[in-house]
Design a protein around this motif. Structure first.
Motif, PDB file in Angstrom:
ATOM      1  N   ARG A  13       0.677  -1.369   0.202  1.00 27.78           N
ATOM      2  CA  ARG A  13      -0.508  -0.131  -0.272  1.00 27.78           C
ATOM      3  C   ARG A  13       0.860   1.364  -0.239  1.00 27.78           C
ATOM      4  O   ARG A  13       1.926   1.136   0.472  1.00 27.78           O
ATOM      5  N   ARG A  15       0.008   3.600   1.760  1.00 27.33           N
ATOM      6  CA  ARG A  15      -0.738   5.215   3.245  1.00 27.33           C
ATOM      7  C   ARG A  15      -0.116   4.305   3.940  1.00 27.33           C
ATOM      8  O   ARG A  15      -0.712   3.174   3.689  1.00 27.33           O
ATOM      9  N   SER A  17      -2.818   4.113   7.079  1.00 29.89           N
ATOM     10  CA  SER A  17      -3.963   5.684   7.693  1.00 29.89           C
ATOM     11  C   SER A  17      -3.393   6.414   9.003  1.00 29.89           C
ATOM     12  O   SER A  17      -2.481   6.128   9.761  1.00 29.89           O
ATOM     13  N   SER A  21      -0.203   6.066  11.757  1.00 27.36           N
ATOM     14  CA  SER A  21       0.832   7.285  11.329  1.00 27.36           C
ATOM     15  C   SER A  21       0.746   7.591  13.113  1.00 27.36           C
ATOM     16  O   SER A  21       1.707   8.216  13.461  1.00 27.36           O
TER      17      SER A  21
END
Length: 102
Positions: A13, A15, A17, A21
């Motif tokens: 992925r 990013r 979440s 983060s």
């Protein structure tokens, strides 16, 4: 960095979440502060005549606990990524084995 890769960042992925983060930022901040505090404590109160290795002191036990916590989080992150994206098993199993040993 290993926890980010274990979570699948840039592998499965693009990013992490927002909650992930925040947790990672808080953990790394607390980890850094605790590491600096333990090393400062060691520099102030470490008696090289009584302790042969750094990890035999109370500060060393704290450093070991920090590393163990990071290891547990890394293993949990890899496990979660493997359960979400099982087709990446060929990458993550050797990755987990190599860095768990390290």
């Amino acid at each position: 960095m290993l926890i980010l890769l274990g979570k699948g960042f840039s592998v499965t992925r693009g990013r992490i979440s927002p909650g992930g983060s925040v947790r990672l930022s808080v953990y790394m901040t607390l980890y850094s502060i605790a590491h600096i505090a333990l090393l400062t404590y060691e520099a102030q109160f470490f008696d090289p005549g009584q302790v042969l290795y750094t990890y035999e002191s109370p500060a060393g036990y704290g450093l070991i606990a920090l590393q163990f916590g990071a290891f547990v989080w890394f293993c949990a992150a890899v496990g979660a990524t493997l359960s979400a994206v099982p087709e990446r098993r060929q990458f993550y199993l050797p990755f987990l084995g190599a860095y768990a040993f390290w």
